[in-house]
Write a protein that holds these residues in place. Structure first.
Motif, PDB file in Angstrom:
ATOM      1  N   PHE A  65     -54.241  30.967  73.412  1.00  0.00           N
ATOM      2  CA  PHE A  65     -53.574  30.308  72.301  1.00  0.00           C
ATOM      3  C   PHE A  65     -52.328  31.097  71.924  1.00  0.00           C
ATOM      4  O   PHE A  65     -52.299  32.323  72.018  1.00  0.00           O
ATOM      5  CB  PHE A  65     -54.508  30.204  71.103  1.00  0.00           C
ATOM      6  CG  PHE A  65     -55.716  29.356  71.385  1.00  0.00           C
ATOM      7  CD1 PHE A  65     -55.669  27.988  71.196  1.00  0.00           C
ATOM      8  CD2 PHE A  65     -56.877  29.926  71.878  1.00  0.00           C
ATOM      9  CE1 PHE A  65     -56.771  27.203  71.478  1.00  0.00           C
ATOM     10  CE2 PHE A  65     -57.983  29.156  72.162  1.00  0.00           C
ATOM     11  CZ  PHE A  65     -57.931  27.784  71.962  1.00  0.00           C
ATOM     12  N   LEU A  66     -51.299  30.365  71.503  1.00  0.00           N
ATOM     13  CA  LEU A  66     -50.022  30.951  71.122  1.00  0.00           C
ATOM     14  C   LEU A  66     -49.724  30.580  69.679  1.00  0.00           C
ATOM     15  O   LEU A  66     -49.799  29.408  69.306  1.00  0.00           O
ATOM     16  CB  LEU A  66     -48.914  30.433  72.044  1.00  0.00           C
ATOM     17  CG  LEU A  66     -47.469  30.752  71.690  1.00  0.00           C
ATOM     18  CD1 LEU A  66     -47.217  32.256  71.688  1.00  0.00           C
ATOM     19  CD2 LEU A  66     -46.539  30.055  72.687  1.00  0.00           C
ATOM     20  N   CYS A  67     -49.377  31.569  68.876  1.00  0.00           N
ATOM     21  CA  CYS A  67     -48.919  31.346  67.506  1.00  0.00           C
ATOM     22  C   CYS A  67     -47.485  31.841  67.445  1.00  0.00           C
ATOM     23  O   CYS A  67     -47.203  32.979  67.841  1.00  0.00           O
ATOM     24  CB  CYS A  67     -49.788  32.122  66.517  1.00  0.00           C
ATOM     25  SG  CYS A  67     -49.202  32.000  64.804  1.00  0.00           S
ATOM     26  N   ALA A  68     -46.570  30.997  66.994  1.00  0.00           N
ATOM     27  CA  ALA A  68     -45.156  31.382  66.891  1.00  0.00           C
ATOM     28  C   ALA A  68     -44.663  31.124  65.481  1.00  0.00           C
ATOM     29  O   ALA A  68     -44.982  30.099  64.877  1.00  0.00           O
ATOM     30  CB  ALA A  68     -44.323  30.596  67.896  1.00  0.00           C
ATOM     31  N   ILE A  69     -43.885  32.060  64.973  1.00  0.00           N
ATOM     32  CA  ILE A  69     -43.242  31.926  63.664  1.00  0.00           C
ATOM     33  C   ILE A  69     -41.760  31.724  63.933  1.00  0.00           C
ATOM     34  O   ILE A  69     -41.118  32.552  64.581  1.00  0.00           O
ATOM     35  CB  ILE A  69     -43.453  33.194  62.796  1.00  0.00           C
ATOM     36  CG1 ILE A  69     -44.929  33.568  62.681  1.00  0.00           C
ATOM     37  CG2 ILE A  69     -42.775  33.022  61.442  1.00  0.00           C
ATOM     38  CD1 ILE A  69     -45.763  32.621  61.879  1.00  0.00           C
ATOM     39  N   ARG A  70     -41.218  30.601  63.439  1.00  0.00           N
ATOM     40  CA  ARG A  70     -39.817  30.251  63.679  1.00  0.00           C
ATOM     41  C   ARG A  70     -39.058  30.155  62.384  1.00  0.00           C
ATOM     42  O   ARG A  70     -39.587  29.753  61.357  1.00  0.00           O
ATOM     43  CB  ARG A  70     -39.733  28.871  64.345  1.00  0.00           C
ATOM     44  CG  ARG A  70     -39.685  28.901  65.803  1.00  0.00           C
ATOM     45  CD  ARG A  70     -39.396  27.559  66.425  1.00  0.00           C
ATOM     46  NE  ARG A  70     -39.451  26.419  65.547  1.00  0.00           N
ATOM     47  CZ  ARG A  70     -38.680  25.346  65.653  1.00  0.00           C
ATOM     48  NH1 ARG A  70     -37.790  25.269  66.594  1.00  0.00           N
ATOM     49  NH2 ARG A  70     -38.810  24.331  64.832  1.00  0.00           N
ATOM     50  N   ASP A  71     -37.781  30.465  62.450  1.00  0.00           N
ATOM     51  CA  ASP A  71     -36.864  30.219  61.347  1.00  0.00           C
ATOM     52  C   ASP A  71     -36.551  28.730  61.380  1.00  0.00           C
ATOM     53  O   ASP A  71     -36.046  28.223  62.383  1.00  0.00           O
ATOM     54  CB  ASP A  71     -35.595  31.048  61.534  1.00  0.00           C
ATOM     55  CG  ASP A  71     -34.592  30.858  60.411  1.00  0.00           C
ATOM     56  OD1 ASP A  71     -34.196  29.700  60.150  1.00  0.00           O
ATOM     57  OD2 ASP A  71     -34.182  31.869  59.824  1.00  0.00           O
ATOM     58  N   GLY A  72     -36.863  28.027  60.317  1.00  0.00           N
ATOM     59  CA  GLY A  72     -36.687  26.580  60.298  1.00  0.00           C
ATOM     60  C   GLY A  72     -35.237  26.138  60.337  1.00  0.00           C
ATOM     61  O   GLY A  72     -34.936  25.032  60.783  1.00  0.00           O
ATOM     62  N   HIS A  73     -34.322  26.996  59.898  1.00  0.00           N
ATOM     63  CA  HIS A  73     -32.911  26.622  59.889  1.00  0.00           C
ATOM     64  C   HIS A  73     -32.254  26.893  61.239  1.00  0.00           C
ATOM     65  O   HIS A  73     -31.632  26.004  61.813  1.00  0.00           O
ATOM     66  CB  HIS A  73     -32.171  27.374  58.779  1.00  0.00           C
ATOM     67  CG  HIS A  73     -30.734  27.012  58.685  1.00  0.00           C
ATOM     68  ND1 HIS A  73     -30.307  25.782  58.256  1.00  0.00           N
ATOM     69  CD2 HIS A  73     -29.617  27.713  58.998  1.00  0.00           C
ATOM     70  CE1 HIS A  73     -28.990  25.737  58.292  1.00  0.00           C
ATOM     71  NE2 HIS A  73     -28.546  26.895  58.743  1.00  0.00           N
ATOM     72  N   SER A  74     -32.406  28.112  61.743  1.00  0.00           N
ATOM     73  CA  SER A  74     -31.734  28.468  62.997  1.00  0.00           C
ATOM     74  C   SER A  74     -32.587  28.184  64.227  1.00  0.00           C
ATOM     75  O   SER A  74     -32.095  28.281  65.353  1.00  0.00           O
ATOM     76  CB  SER A  74     -31.354  29.948  62.997  1.00  0.00           C
ATOM     77  OG  SER A  74     -32.508  30.759  63.133  1.00  0.00           O
ATOM     78  N   ARG A  75     -33.852  27.877  64.027  1.00  0.00           N
ATOM     79  CA  ARG A  75     -34.810  27.601  65.096  1.00  0.00           C
ATOM     80  C   ARG A  75     -35.171  28.834  65.934  1.00  0.00           C
ATOM     81  O   ARG A  75     -35.805  28.737  66.963  1.00  0.00           O
ATOM     82  CB  ARG A  75     -34.333  26.461  65.985  1.00  0.00           C
ATOM     83  CG  ARG A  75     -34.338  25.137  65.236  1.00  0.00           C
ATOM     84  CD  ARG A  75     -33.736  24.020  66.007  1.00  0.00           C
ATOM     85  NE  ARG A  75     -34.054  22.703  65.515  1.00  0.00           N
ATOM     86  CZ  ARG A  75     -33.853  22.215  64.302  1.00  0.00           C
ATOM     87  NH1 ARG A  75     -33.380  22.980  63.369  1.00  0.00           N
ATOM     88  NH2 ARG A  75     -34.152  20.980  64.001  1.00  0.00           N
ATOM     89  N   THR A  76     -34.780  30.002  65.475  1.00  0.00           N
ATOM     90  CA  THR A  76     -35.101  31.236  66.189  1.00  0.00           C
ATOM     91  C   THR A  76     -36.590  31.531  66.091  1.00  0.00           C
ATOM     92  O   THR A  76     -37.169  31.479  65.004  1.00  0.00           O
ATOM     93  CB  THR A  76     -34.314  32.415  65.575  1.00  0.00           C
ATOM     94  OG1 THR A  76     -32.930  32.126  65.632  1.00  0.00           O
ATOM     95  CG2 THR A  76     -34.613  33.718  66.291  1.00  0.00           C
ATOM     96  N   VAL A  77     -37.216  31.859  67.224  1.00  0.00           N
ATOM     97  CA  VAL A  77     -38.596  32.338  67.208  1.00  0.00           C
ATOM     98  C   VAL A  77     -38.523  33.805  66.797  1.00  0.00           C
ATOM     99  O   VAL A  77     -37.942  34.630  67.501  1.00  0.00           O
ATOM    100  CB  VAL A  77     -39.280  32.195  68.582  1.00  0.00           C
ATOM    101  CG1 VAL A  77     -40.681  32.795  68.543  1.00  0.00           C
ATOM    102  CG2 VAL A  77     -39.339  30.732  68.989  1.00  0.00           C
ATOM    103  N   LEU A  78     -39.093  34.121  65.640  1.00  0.00           N
ATOM    104  CA  LEU A  78     -39.012  35.467  65.089  1.00  0.00           C
ATOM    105  C   LEU A  78     -40.170  36.354  65.525  1.00  0.00           C
ATOM    106  O   LEU A  78     -40.014  37.560  65.666  1.00  0.00           O
ATOM    107  CB  LEU A  78     -38.975  35.402  63.562  1.00  0.00           C
ATOM    108  CG  LEU A  78     -37.790  34.636  62.981  1.00  0.00           C
ATOM    109  CD1 LEU A  78     -37.973  34.432  61.493  1.00  0.00           C
ATOM    110  CD2 LEU A  78     -36.497  35.365  63.295  1.00  0.00           C
ATOM    111  N   GLY A  79     -41.332  35.759  65.675  1.00  0.00           N
ATOM    112  CA  GLY A  79     -42.498  36.523  66.072  1.00  0.00           C
ATOM    113  C   GLY A  79     -43.528  35.599  66.689  1.00  0.00           C
ATOM    114  O   GLY A  79     -43.550  34.406  66.394  1.00  0.00           O
TER     115      GLY A  79
END
Length: 145
Positions: free
Chosen positions: A2-16
Protein backbone atom coordinates in the motif's frame (compact mmCIF):
# COMPACT_ATOMS: atom_id res chain seq x y z
CA UNK A 1 1.61 -3.34 -0.72
CA UNK A 2 0.00 0.00 0.00
CA UNK A 3 1.12 3.54 -0.80
CA UNK A 4 0.18 6.66 1.15
CA UNK A 5 1.10 9.99 -0.46
CA UNK A 6 0.72 13.52 0.88
CA UNK A 7 0.38 16.12 -1.88
CA UNK A 8 0.23 19.88 -1.98
CA UNK A 9 -3.23 20.53 -3.37
CA UNK A 10 -2.21 23.74 -5.12
CA UNK A 11 1.09 22.81 -6.76
CA UNK A 12 0.34 19.06 -6.93
CA UNK A 13 3.79 18.30 -5.50
CA UNK A 14 4.09 14.97 -3.68
CA UNK A 15 5.64 16.09 -0.39
CA UNK A 16 5.88 12.79 1.42
CA UNK A 17 4.93 9.16 1.01
CA UNK A 18 5.23 5.77 2.65
CA UNK A 19 4.88 2.18 1.49
CA UNK A 20 3.74 -0.66 3.75
CA UNK A 21 2.43 -4.18 3.46
CA UNK A 22 -0.79 -3.22 5.25
CA UNK A 23 -2.82 -0.05 5.70
CA UNK A 24 -2.46 1.59 9.10
CA UNK A 25 -2.02 4.93 10.80
CA UNK A 26 1.75 4.45 11.06
CA UNK A 27 2.13 4.64 7.28
CA UNK A 28 0.06 7.84 7.29
CA UNK A 29 2.15 9.42 10.04
CA UNK A 30 5.36 8.46 8.21
CA UNK A 31 4.06 10.25 5.10
CA UNK A 32 2.98 13.25 7.21
CA UNK A 33 6.42 13.50 8.82
CA UNK A 34 8.10 13.40 5.39
CA UNK A 35 5.72 16.08 4.06
CA UNK A 36 6.28 18.37 7.04
CA UNK A 37 10.05 17.95 6.64
CA UNK A 38 9.78 18.75 2.92
CA UNK A 39 8.08 22.03 3.82
CA UNK A 40 10.74 23.00 6.35
CA UNK A 41 8.88 21.90 9.45
CA UNK A 42 6.47 24.82 9.79
CA UNK A 43 3.07 23.73 8.53
CA UNK A 44 0.80 25.20 11.19
CA UNK A 45 -2.66 25.84 9.79
CA UNK A 46 -2.12 23.67 6.70
CA UNK A 47 -5.16 21.58 5.81
CA UNK A 48 -4.68 17.82 5.53
CA UNK A 49 -7.62 16.49 3.52
CA UNK A 50 -8.36 12.77 3.41
CA UNK A 51 -11.16 10.30 3.16
CA UNK A 52 -12.65 8.70 6.26
CA UNK A 53 -10.52 5.55 6.26
CA UNK A 54 -9.55 4.20 9.65
CA UNK A 55 -5.89 5.01 9.03
CA UNK A 56 -6.80 8.71 8.74
CA UNK A 57 -9.18 8.80 11.70
CA UNK A 58 -6.87 6.85 14.04
CA UNK A 59 -5.52 8.43 17.20
CA UNK A 60 -1.91 8.16 15.91
CA UNK A 61 -2.80 10.28 12.86
CA UNK A 62 -4.73 12.74 15.03
CA UNK A 63 -1.66 13.14 17.26
CA UNK A 64 0.64 13.73 14.28
CA UNK A 65 -1.70 16.40 12.94
CA UNK A 66 -1.91 18.07 16.35
CA UNK A 67 1.89 17.96 16.78
CA UNK A 68 2.42 19.78 13.48
CA UNK A 69 -0.60 22.09 13.71
CA UNK A 70 -2.33 20.52 10.72
CA UNK A 71 -6.05 21.12 10.30
CA UNK A 72 -7.86 17.93 9.39
CA UNK A 73 -10.53 17.86 6.70
CA UNK A 74 -12.62 14.87 5.69
CA UNK A 75 -15.49 14.64 3.28
CA UNK A 76 -18.83 13.15 4.17
CA UNK A 77 -19.08 9.36 4.12
CA UNK A 78 -19.80 8.03 0.64
CA UNK A 79 -19.07 11.34 -1.11
CA UNK A 80 -16.04 11.15 -3.39
CA UNK A 81 -16.16 14.47 -5.26
CA UNK A 82 -14.18 16.51 -2.73
CA UNK A 83 -11.38 13.98 -2.98
CA UNK A 84 -11.22 13.95 -6.78
CA UNK A 85 -7.70 15.49 -6.99
CA UNK A 86 -6.37 12.59 -4.93
CA UNK A 87 -8.28 10.07 -7.03
CA UNK A 88 -6.83 11.65 -10.17
CA UNK A 89 -3.33 11.29 -8.73
CA UNK A 90 -3.88 7.60 -7.95
CA UNK A 91 -5.22 6.98 -11.45
CA UNK A 92 -2.19 8.69 -12.96
CA UNK A 93 0.20 6.65 -10.80
CA UNK A 94 -1.51 3.37 -11.64
CA UNK A 95 -1.67 3.99 -15.40
CA UNK A 96 1.76 5.56 -15.83
CA UNK A 97 3.73 3.31 -13.48
CA UNK A 98 2.07 0.51 -11.56
CA UNK A 99 0.12 -1.29 -14.30
CA UNK A 100 3.10 -1.17 -16.67
CA UNK A 101 5.55 -3.11 -14.49
CA UNK A 102 5.96 -6.25 -12.44
CA UNK A 103 7.85 -5.90 -9.18
CA UNK A 104 9.66 -8.93 -7.81
CA UNK A 105 10.37 -7.51 -4.38
CA UNK A 106 9.26 -4.75 -2.05
CA UNK A 107 12.65 -3.10 -2.62
CA UNK A 108 12.00 -2.96 -6.38
CA UNK A 109 8.54 -1.52 -5.81
CA UNK A 110 9.75 1.16 -3.39
CA UNK A 111 12.58 2.15 -5.78
CA UNK A 112 10.11 2.39 -8.68
CA UNK A 113 7.73 4.52 -6.61
CA UNK A 114 10.58 6.80 -5.56
CA UNK A 115 11.70 7.21 -9.18
CA UNK A 116 8.18 7.87 -10.41
CA UNK A 117 7.49 10.46 -7.70
CA UNK A 118 10.75 12.26 -8.55
CA UNK A 119 9.62 12.24 -12.21
CA UNK A 120 6.11 13.38 -11.23
CA UNK A 121 7.44 16.30 -9.17
CA UNK A 122 10.25 17.44 -11.46
CA UNK A 123 9.36 16.53 -15.04
CA UNK A 124 5.74 15.48 -15.57
CA UNK A 125 3.74 18.39 -16.93
CA UNK A 126 0.24 19.13 -15.63
CA UNK A 127 -2.46 20.91 -17.58
CA UNK A 128 -3.75 22.52 -14.35
CA UNK A 129 -0.31 24.07 -13.86
CA UNK A 130 -0.04 25.58 -17.33
CA UNK A 131 1.81 22.51 -18.65
CA UNK A 132 4.56 22.91 -16.06
CA UNK A 133 5.88 20.38 -13.58
CA UNK A 134 5.01 20.87 -9.91
CA UNK A 135 8.63 21.87 -9.20
CA UNK A 136 8.65 24.47 -12.00
CA UNK A 137 5.26 25.77 -10.90
CA UNK A 138 6.48 26.24 -7.32
CA UNK A 139 9.59 28.03 -8.63
CA UNK A 140 7.35 30.41 -10.58
CA UNK A 141 5.34 31.12 -7.41
CA UNK A 142 8.51 31.94 -5.44
CA UNK A 143 9.77 34.18 -8.27
CA UNK A 144 6.46 36.04 -8.38
CA UNK A 145 6.58 36.63 -4.61
Amino acid sequence: MFLCAIRDGHSRTVLGYSVADHINAEMVTTAIEAAVTARGGDCRGTVLHSDRGGEYTANLTTQACFRHGLRRSMGAAGICWDNSPAESFWSTFKHEEFYRHVYGTKTELVAAIDNWIRFYNSTRRHSKLGMRSPRDYEKSLRAAA
